[in-house]
Write a protein that holds these residues in place. Structure first.
Motif, short mmCIF file in Angstrom:
data_model
loop_
_atom_site.label_atom_id
_atom_site.label_comp_id
_atom_site.label_asym_id
_atom_site.label_seq_id
_atom_site.Cartn_x
_atom_site.Cartn_y
_atom_site.Cartn_z
N ARG A 22 0.88 -1.26 0.09
CA ARG A 22 -0.10 -0.16 -0.13
C ARG A 22 0.79 1.33 -0.18
O ARG A 22 2.10 1.37 0.54
CB ARG A 22 -0.85 0.01 1.33
CG ARG A 22 -1.63 -1.12 1.44
CD ARG A 22 -2.51 -1.28 2.71
NE ARG A 22 -1.53 -1.73 3.68
CZ ARG A 22 -1.64 -1.53 5.05
NH1 ARG A 22 -2.96 -1.44 5.64
NH2 ARG A 22 -0.74 -1.81 6.01
N SER A 23 0.06 2.21 -0.42
CA SER A 23 0.98 3.59 -0.37
C SER A 23 0.02 4.64 -0.14
O SER A 23 -1.19 4.57 -0.25
CB SER A 23 1.56 4.04 -1.83
OG SER A 23 0.59 4.23 -2.77
N TRP A 24 0.46 5.77 0.56
CA TRP A 24 0.11 7.00 0.93
C TRP A 24 0.58 8.17 0.58
O TRP A 24 2.02 8.05 0.63
CB TRP A 24 -0.13 7.05 2.47
CG TRP A 24 -0.96 5.78 3.06
CD1 TRP A 24 -2.29 5.72 3.26
CD2 TRP A 24 -0.45 4.46 3.20
NE1 TRP A 24 -2.51 4.41 3.79
CE2 TRP A 24 -1.48 3.70 3.94
CE3 TRP A 24 0.88 3.91 3.31
CZ2 TRP A 24 -1.13 2.13 4.29
CZ3 TRP A 24 1.09 2.71 3.82
CH2 TRP A 24 0.12 1.93 4.35
N THR A 25 0.07 9.35 0.28
CA THR A 25 0.69 10.39 0.10
C THR A 25 0.19 11.57 1.12
O THR A 25 -0.95 11.71 1.40
CB THR A 25 0.40 11.22 -1.25
OG1 THR A 25 0.76 10.04 -2.36
CG2 THR A 25 0.78 12.25 -1.57
N LEU A 26 1.25 11.98 1.75
CA LEU A 26 0.99 13.08 2.80
C LEU A 26 1.41 14.34 2.28
O LEU A 26 2.66 14.66 1.99
CB LEU A 26 1.91 12.66 4.18
CG LEU A 26 1.75 11.33 4.68
CD1 LEU A 26 2.52 10.94 5.76
CD2 LEU A 26 0.09 11.29 5.10
N LEU A 27 0.61 15.42 2.22
CA LEU A 27 0.99 16.82 1.81
C LEU A 27 1.40 17.44 2.90
O LEU A 27 0.44 17.94 3.89
CB LEU A 27 -0.38 17.50 0.84
CG LEU A 27 0.29 19.04 0.48
CD1 LEU A 27 1.52 18.79 -0.45
CD2 LEU A 27 -1.11 19.48 -0.16
N MET A 28 2.61 17.99 3.11
CA MET A 28 2.98 18.74 4.46
C MET A 28 2.50 20.20 4.18
O MET A 28 2.25 20.49 3.07
CB MET A 28 4.55 18.71 4.68
CG MET A 28 4.89 17.41 4.71
SD MET A 28 4.58 16.63 6.25
CE MET A 28 3.38 15.33 5.84
N PRO A 29 2.20 20.83 5.31
CA PRO A 29 1.74 22.21 5.53
C PRO A 29 2.76 23.18 4.75
O PRO A 29 4.04 22.82 4.57
CB PRO A 29 1.76 22.80 6.76
CG PRO A 29 1.49 21.17 7.50
CD PRO A 29 2.42 20.39 6.81
N TYR A 30 2.28 24.57 4.23
CA TYR A 30 3.17 25.55 4.03
C TYR A 30 4.18 25.85 5.04
O TYR A 30 3.75 25.79 6.30
CB TYR A 30 2.52 26.72 3.40
CG TYR A 30 1.94 26.61 1.79
CD1 TYR A 30 2.69 26.69 1.06
CD2 TYR A 30 0.53 26.37 1.73
CE1 TYR A 30 2.09 26.69 -0.40
CE2 TYR A 30 0.08 26.21 0.35
CZ TYR A 30 1.01 26.55 -0.48
OH TYR A 30 0.36 26.34 -1.88
N GLY A 31 5.27 26.41 4.67
CA GLY A 31 6.24 26.83 5.66
C GLY A 31 7.60 26.66 5.27
O GLY A 31 7.97 26.10 4.14
N GLU A 32 8.58 27.45 5.79
CA GLU A 32 10.04 27.43 5.64
C GLU A 32 10.42 25.82 5.54
O GLU A 32 10.25 25.31 6.48
CB GLU A 32 10.75 28.31 6.38
CG GLU A 32 10.39 29.69 6.14
CD GLU A 32 10.88 30.17 4.81
OE1 GLU A 32 11.97 29.80 4.30
OE2 GLU A 32 10.09 30.89 4.26
#
Length: 146
Positions: A22-32
């Protein structure tokens, strides 16, 4: 509201991984983000690493991902919309902090090679506005024949 960046199609890369599950995509928040080209004061670097690690932990917990024994992680850089070439490998310090957050969330027992393949850099499409952003693609690796 700007649309979210989509990671590139990694299906062929994932299919080539021995034991890919299985696979998952995690979009991290905006930020430096941290780059290997940065020349930050050690305390500024520490604060950014701590924030990135916490963001990955919270994102992983919010998605309620299952505990994995082994995984491959691809980090996908979504750069700012500027007209110059980017090397996604320069953002390895950010990826390392994010992977530490995955471990903190209990997704993986540890981030050494017995449990983690990668993190591997990939380039994604630019974000429509604002600063750079990163996605993590986590691929479960299941043991076969053991």
């Amino acid at each position: 509201m700007p649309s979210l960046p989509e990671p590139p199609d990694l299906s062929a890369t994932i299919a080539a991984l021995p034991g890919a599950g299985r696979s998952w995509t995690l979009l991290m928040p905006y930020g430096e983000l941290l780059s290997s080209n940065d020349r930050l004061h050690h305390m500024a670097e520490y604060r950014t690493k701590k924030r990135l690690r916490q963001e990955a932990e919270l994102t992983t917990r919010a998605r309620r991902l299952p505990r994995l024994e082994r995984a491959a992680v691809y980090y996908v850089l979504h750069p700012r919309p500027v007209q110059r070439k980017r090397d996604p490998g320069n953002w390895a310090p950010s990826a390392k902090a994010y992977v530490d957050g995955l471990v903190d969330a209990g997704l993986l027992p540890d981030d050494h090679s017995a449990h983690l393949a990668g993190p591997y850099p990939e380039m994604g499409p630019p974000v429509p506005t604002g600063g750079a952003r990163m996605s993590l693609v986590v691929v479960e690796i299941v043991k076969k024949g053991l």
